[in-house]
Every structure is written in C-alpha cells, then in structure tokens.
Design an enzyme around this catalytic site. Structure first.
Site, PDB file in Angstrom:
ATOM      1  N   GLN A   1       0.817  -1.209   0.000  1.00 33.41           N
ATOM      2  CA  GLN A   1       0.000   0.000   0.000  1.00 33.41           C
ATOM      3  C   GLN A   1       0.855   1.265   0.000  1.00 33.41           C
ATOM      4  O   GLN A   1       0.347   2.345  -0.314  1.00 33.41           O
ATOM      5  CB  GLN A   1      -0.948   0.014   1.199  1.00 33.41           C
ATOM      6  CG  GLN A   1      -2.059  -1.020   1.095  1.00 33.41           C
ATOM      7  CD  GLN A   1      -2.939  -0.985   2.316  1.00 33.41           C
ATOM      8  OE1 GLN A   1      -2.649  -1.644   3.308  1.00 33.41           O
ATOM      9  NE2 GLN A   1      -3.995  -0.198   2.255  1.00 33.41           N
TER      10      GLN A   1
ATOM     11  N   CYS B   1     -10.810   0.582   3.813  1.00 35.50           N
ATOM     12  CA  CYS B   1      -9.405   0.403   3.455  1.00 35.50           C
ATOM     13  C   CYS B   1      -8.780   1.748   3.133  1.00 35.50           C
ATOM     14  O   CYS B   1      -9.400   2.577   2.464  1.00 35.50           O
ATOM     15  CB  CYS B   1      -9.314  -0.528   2.243  1.00 35.50           C
ATOM     16  SG  CYS B   1      -7.644  -0.867   1.690  1.00 35.50           S
TER      17      CYS B   1
ATOM     18  N   HIS C   1      -7.620  -9.293   5.951  1.00 34.91           N
ATOM     19  CA  HIS C   1      -7.732  -8.150   5.031  1.00 34.91           C
ATOM     20  C   HIS C   1      -6.344  -7.710   4.557  1.00 34.91           C
ATOM     21  O   HIS C   1      -6.111  -7.534   3.353  1.00 34.91           O
ATOM     22  CB  HIS C   1      -8.443  -6.997   5.763  1.00 34.91           C
ATOM     23  CG  HIS C   1      -8.497  -5.713   5.003  1.00 34.91           C
ATOM     24  ND1 HIS C   1      -9.667  -5.201   4.489  1.00 34.91           N
ATOM     25  CD2 HIS C   1      -7.524  -4.814   4.677  1.00 34.91           C
ATOM     26  CE1 HIS C   1      -9.401  -4.047   3.877  1.00 34.91           C
ATOM     27  NE2 HIS C   1      -8.106  -3.797   3.980  1.00 34.91           N
TER      28      HIS C   1
ATOM     29  N   HIS D   1      -3.967  -7.985   0.718  1.00 38.17           N
ATOM     30  CA  HIS D   1      -3.130  -7.006   0.015  1.00 38.17           C
ATOM     31  C   HIS D   1      -1.830  -7.640  -0.476  1.00 38.17           C
ATOM     32  O   HIS D   1      -1.353  -7.342  -1.566  1.00 38.17           O
ATOM     33  CB  HIS D   1      -2.772  -5.822   0.927  1.00 38.17           C
ATOM     34  CG  HIS D   1      -3.853  -4.812   1.068  1.00 38.17           C
ATOM     35  ND1 HIS D   1      -4.320  -4.056   0.027  1.00 38.17           N
ATOM     36  CD2 HIS D   1      -4.568  -4.422   2.163  1.00 38.17           C
ATOM     37  CE1 HIS D   1      -5.265  -3.238   0.450  1.00 38.17           C
ATOM     38  NE2 HIS D   1      -5.439  -3.451   1.750  1.00 38.17           N
TER      39      HIS D   1
END
Length: 188
Positions: A51, A113, A155, A159
């Site tokens: 991210q 998110c 979660h 990613h």
C-alpha cells in the site's frame, strides 16, 4: 520516520503479489517504522507494505483499543462534544505471514481500506484463523486469532496477494465503489 504516500485503487501496483522478506536489516526496520507512522497519520488500523509501494510480505496492525486505565478526555472531534478514553497503541508487526486453519464458519464485518478511502462494505471472512509469521529479527511466531484481529490480518494479507476488499464484492457493488471513489477524487 516518514509518512509515505498510500496507493489508492485503481493503482495497478495494488494488484502486485508481494515477495517474501529474506533480509532482516535496518532497511526493513525503517520500512516498518514508516508504515506505522503512515497508518497512524491516516487513522488506520492496518497497512500492508504494498500500500506504500513496497512489494514485500510485510504488514503492520494496531487495533488501538481504548485505554481502560486512562481518564476520559475531550476527543477533539469538532462538533462531537463527547469525552472518550484515549486509544492505547498496541503495534504488531507481521513479516511473511501465513494463514493456517481458517475456520469454516464465516463472519460478516463492514470493512474499509486506506487504499479505497471512504468506501465501506460488508465482507464475509473466516471468523477465526491461526497465523504464522516472523518478527523484525526473523523469529517465527504462531497464534490463534479471532474477532477484529482475525478480520484485519486476513484483510491485510489479501493485500500481499494483490487483492482489495472490494474484490470480495459482486461486480456491480465493486464497480459502484470504484465510481464513487473516482467521483470523490474529481470533487476534491
């Protein structure tokens, strides 16, 4: 420590499958420190390295529960007017995490998110799971997880495999979420 830019959907880098960490060094510690600073600045509870544009199997989580031993204080949220207990930091680092024994029983949780800002949707995930990971020194750990921690780890691990929470939605709901995100970007 530095706050890094958080990639947002539909950035194609978010679809990258992250590679395992093999070197546990000062560079890794800087990445983790930056990830925590970035996550806290964005008011998140979890963040995967991809991210912030780093395709390594690293994630950080801090569920930040209320500090039950602390005095209540004004939350500072304009218009709220309520007193709240301050949040307690409980940072956790997961390097090369693996999910073992996910429960067959699913639970539904409304997820959001940092890479899909201001979009929330119900996602079904195993209610419990066992997780194996390494720490900053490369030591191995294993723990059974449930509740919000189990949801959050699943979660964030998505990613690492190039999956966003909106990928768990129907095509119609996913497209609506992406259109809403694009509309919000244009308005900003």
């Amino acid at each position: 420590m530095a706050i890094r830019e958080i990639l947002e959907a539909p950035d194609p880098r978010l679809k990258t499958v992250s590679t395992p960490v093999e070197t546990f060094d000062a560079e890794l510690k800087v990445l983790v420190d930056d990830m925590f600073e970035t996550m806290y600045a964005a008011n998140g509870i979890g963040l995967a390295a991809i991210q912030v544009g780093v395709p390594s199997r690293v994630l950080v989580i801090d569920l930040q529960p209320e500090d039950e031993d602390a005095e209540e204080e004004d939350c500072g949220d304009e218009g709220c007017g309520h007193n709240h207990k301050p949040l307690k930091k409980e940072p956790r680092i997961f390097i090369n995490p693996e999910i073992l024994d996910p429960a067959e029983e699913l639970g539904t949780y409304q997820e959001g998110c940092l890479s899909v800002p201001d979009i929330f949707a119900d996602v079904d995930r195993p209610k419990t799971c066992r997780v194996r990971w390494q720490d900053l020194e490369g030591n191995k750990h294993e723990e059974a997880m449930d509740g919000l921690l189990a949801i959050c780890i699943q979660h964030e691990m998505d990613h690492l495999n190039g999956i966003l929470f909106i990928d768990h939605l129907s095509r119609l709901k996913r497209n609506m979420a992406l259109k809403k995100l694009e509309k919000a970007r244009k308005a900003a």
